[in-house]
Write a protein that holds these residues in place. Structure first.
Motif, mmCIF file in Angstrom:
data_model
loop_
_atom_site.group_PDB
_atom_site.id
_atom_site.type_symbol
_atom_site.label_atom_id
_atom_site.label_comp_id
_atom_site.label_asym_id
_atom_site.label_seq_id
_atom_site.Cartn_x
_atom_site.Cartn_y
_atom_site.Cartn_z
ATOM 1 N N LEU A 1 18.817 22.160 57.320
ATOM 2 C CA LEU A 1 17.697 21.388 55.949
ATOM 3 C C LEU A 1 16.959 22.401 56.023
ATOM 4 N N MET A 2 16.843 23.449 56.958
ATOM 5 C CA MET A 2 15.639 24.606 56.402
ATOM 6 C C MET A 2 15.875 25.753 56.877
ATOM 7 N N PRO A 3 14.894 26.593 56.375
ATOM 8 C CA PRO A 3 15.223 26.980 54.676
ATOM 9 C C PRO A 3 15.856 26.533 54.205
ATOM 10 N N ALA A 4 15.682 25.747 52.394
ATOM 11 C CA ALA A 4 17.053 25.255 51.861
ATOM 12 C C ALA A 4 17.662 26.805 51.082
ATOM 13 N N THR A 5 18.533 26.484 51.738
ATOM 14 C CA THR A 5 19.808 27.315 50.727
ATOM 15 C C THR A 5 19.482 28.218 50.171
ATOM 16 N N VAL A 6 19.277 27.677 48.683
ATOM 17 C CA VAL A 6 18.674 27.906 47.169
ATOM 18 C C VAL A 6 17.585 29.867 47.671
ATOM 19 N N ASN A 7 17.323 29.851 48.863
ATOM 20 C CA ASN A 7 16.302 30.601 48.850
ATOM 21 C C ASN A 7 17.042 31.794 49.417
ATOM 22 N N HIS A 8 18.095 31.561 50.856
ATOM 23 C CA HIS A 8 18.682 32.448 50.961
ATOM 24 C C HIS A 8 19.970 33.185 49.777
ATOM 25 N N VAL A 9 20.218 32.454 49.054
ATOM 26 C CA VAL A 9 20.597 32.923 48.098
ATOM 27 C C VAL A 9 20.390 33.769 46.699
ATOM 28 N N ALA A 10 18.753 33.312 46.219
ATOM 29 C CA ALA A 10 18.062 34.117 45.949
ATOM 30 C C ALA A 10 17.541 35.517 46.683
ATOM 31 N N ASP A 11 17.457 35.592 47.746
ATOM 32 C CA ASP A 11 17.035 36.565 48.500
ATOM 33 C C ASP A 11 18.491 37.389 49.011
ATOM 34 N N GLN A 12 20.057 37.093 48.670
ATOM 35 C CA GLN A 12 21.142 37.912 48.178
ATOM 36 C C GLN A 12 21.270 38.829 47.036
ATOM 37 N N LEU A 13 20.318 37.921 46.181
ATOM 38 C CA LEU A 13 20.863 38.758 45.370
ATOM 39 C C LEU A 13 19.476 39.312 44.545
ATOM 40 N N GLY A 14 18.281 39.682 45.365
ATOM 41 C CA GLY A 14 17.660 40.527 45.107
ATOM 42 C C GLY A 14 16.887 39.714 44.131
ATOM 43 N N LEU A 15 16.438 38.227 44.175
ATOM 44 C CA LEU A 15 16.072 37.927 43.044
ATOM 45 C C LEU A 15 14.170 37.528 43.442
ATOM 46 N N ASP A 16 13.144 37.443 43.467
ATOM 47 C CA ASP A 16 11.970 37.145 44.623
ATOM 48 C C ASP A 16 10.740 37.341 43.118
ATOM 49 N N GLN A 17 9.784 36.374 43.176
ATOM 50 C CA GLN A 17 9.057 36.154 42.383
ATOM 51 C C GLN A 17 9.045 35.088 41.768
ATOM 52 N N ILE A 18 10.628 33.905 41.377
ATOM 53 C CA ILE A 18 10.580 32.979 40.717
ATOM 54 C C ILE A 18 10.277 31.915 41.297
ATOM 55 N N PRO A 19 10.394 30.559 40.245
ATOM 56 C CA PRO A 19 11.527 29.092 41.060
ATOM 57 C C PRO A 19 12.048 28.704 41.329
ATOM 58 N N THR A 20 12.443 28.793 42.538
ATOM 59 C CA THR A 20 13.990 28.025 43.554
ATOM 60 C C THR A 20 13.729 26.361 43.837
ATOM 61 N N TYR A 21 14.923 25.631 43.102
ATOM 62 C CA TYR A 21 15.052 24.115 43.138
ATOM 63 C C TYR A 21 16.229 23.697 43.636
ATOM 64 N N GLN A 22 16.034 23.531 44.876
ATOM 65 C CA GLN A 22 17.351 22.554 45.563
ATOM 66 C C GLN A 22 17.827 21.319 45.337
ATOM 67 N N LEU A 23 18.611 20.662 44.960
ATOM 68 C CA LEU A 23 19.014 19.383 44.720
ATOM 69 C C LEU A 23 20.064 19.132 45.386
ATOM 70 N N GLN A 24 19.848 18.116 46.080
ATOM 71 C CA GLN A 24 20.361 17.367 47.182
ATOM 72 C C GLN A 24 21.649 16.188 47.015
ATOM 73 N N SER A 25 22.816 16.517 46.719
ATOM 74 C CA SER A 25 23.304 15.623 45.948
ATOM 75 C C SER A 25 25.072 15.532 46.270
ATOM 76 N N GLY A 26 26.130 15.391 46.285
ATOM 77 C CA GLY A 26 27.674 15.353 45.484
ATOM 78 C C GLY A 26 27.881 16.133 44.760
ATOM 79 N N CYS A 27 28.901 14.784 43.744
ATOM 80 C CA CYS A 27 29.677 15.419 43.044
ATOM 81 C C CYS A 27 29.171 15.792 41.687
ATOM 82 N N ALA A 28 27.844 15.108 41.261
ATOM 83 C CA ALA A 28 26.951 14.812 40.357
ATOM 84 C C ALA A 28 26.032 16.333 40.261
ATOM 85 N N GLY A 29 25.634 17.559 41.932
ATOM 86 C CA GLY A 29 24.237 17.686 42.033
ATOM 87 C C GLY A 29 25.303 19.028 41.401
#
Length: 350
Positions: A105-133
């Motif tokens: 639930l926290m931290p948002a998974t998108v931030n772990h993804v950004a971390d693993q890709l070496g991305l920093d100092q940018i906005p991240t957004y996580q949308l919780q949804s099923g097949c339409a996400g």
């Protein structure tokens, strides 16, 4: 349909473009024979009722060990997309992710993804949804690059559904509506690099449909969250009204198709490729036939990947990019049955 039969491509204009797509499926494919041995279900029933041949799991079905997290799968897909696009990591201005099964639930998974890709100092957004996400994530990515100020972004979608499987449960007397949750789903992730100018594969995102239509309707699918207060309750983590889904999704898919065509001013004959909803092998075949675009080439993957939720549109896109030619057009249709969402998008290769 041959490229020469398609209408001339629309000239490049300010908009959103797909530069490349990457995907990630965990481990070796799990076939129906292995499912039958693991869960005590009928292999023939899976073949006939579901129509899905294989799927991939982030968990080992023998030991129950989780071998891949959702963040790891999404980062792998994102890395592939970046490499294929020719867009450098320092050009990425945002990351948007759609999922129904975050690692925490926290931290948002998108931030772990950004971390693993070496991305920093940018906005991240996580949308919780099923097949339409995944479609919602594409729409947000499109909005961010067309609104100005962002050159490129990474749009990610994925799910690890196997975390909800009780590997010790006796399914010998389970009803088909219960069994479906053990044989329908798989795990996986996908990503796309979205740019403000044509780059890489130069595929224009011409339109996106995303509309909640579940007012007053019971959900077709529910995934429970168990907290400290209710984690010991004797209830299933996943509930699926498969009959309601079978009845509603084909109707909604046809409505989505015609809404997209009307919004775009396209005729059915203008569509060279169709990306239909990916529920199961059997349901996808049925829906594709009912959509009535006989001249469009179907792009489907679910029979081999299982229903891995928000990864599916990216798996379809990856297959599409290897086929679509200059001037050709594609329509994607996706339905979310959790609380009934219509979604889809339109593409054109420059």
């Amino acid at each position: 349909m041959q490229p020469s039969q398609s209408p001339p491509p629309t000239p490049p204009s300010p908009g959103a473009y797909l530069a490349a797509v990457g995907t990630a499926l965990p481990g070796e494919p799990v076939d129906n024979a292995m499912l039958a041995r693991t869960f005590g279900v009928s292999e023939e029933w899976v073949d006939v009722f579901i129509g899905t041949r294989t799927r991939h799991f982030a968990r080992d079905l023998t030991s129950g060990e989780t071998r891949w997290s959702l963040a790891e799968l999404c980062a792998r897909a994102g890395e592939q997309a970046l490499t294929a696009s020719g867009v450098a990591a320092d050009e990425i201005d945002f990351v948007v992710m759609g999922t129904a099964t975050p690692d925490h639930l926290m931290p948002a998974t998108v931030n772990h993804v950004a971390d693993q890709l070496g991305l920093d100092q940018i906005p991240t957004y996580q949308l919780q949804s099923g097949c339409a996400g995944a479609v919602q994530a594409l729409e947000l990515g499109r909005t961010l690059v067309t609104a100005g100020g962002h050159r490129a972004g990474l749009v990610v979608g994925g799910d690890v559904c196997s975390k909800h499987l009780d590997l010790d449960r006796d399914l010998s007397g389970a009803a088909p509506s219960d069994l479906v949750n053990y044989v329908l789903f798989g795990d996986g992730a996908g990503a796309a690099v979205v740019t403000a100018e044509p780059r890489g594969h130069r595929v224009a995102l011409r339109g996106v449909l995303n509309r909640f239509t579940g007012l007053g309707r019971q959900p077709g699918q529910v995934i429970e969250w168990f907290g400290m207060a209710d984690r010991h309750e004797d209830r299933q983590a996943v509930h699926e009204d498969y009959k309601a889904i079978e009845e509603s999704v084909p109707v909604m898919a046809l409505e989505i198709l015609w809404e997209l065509l009307e919004d775009l001013g396209w005729d059915p004959g203008d569509v060279d490729f169709l990306l239909p909803p990916q529920l199961s092998g059997r349901m996808t075949r049925r829906i594709a036939e009912q959509l009535g675009l006989p001249d469009a080439v179907e792009v489907s993957c679910v029979a081999d990947t299982g229903n891995n939720g928000n990864a599916l549109p990216f798996l379809q896109l990856e297959a599409l990019l290897g086929k679509i030619g200059a001037g050709q057009r594609a329509l994607a249709v996706a339905v979310e049955s959790s609380k009934w969402i219509k979604s889809g998008f339109a593409l054109e290769k420059l």
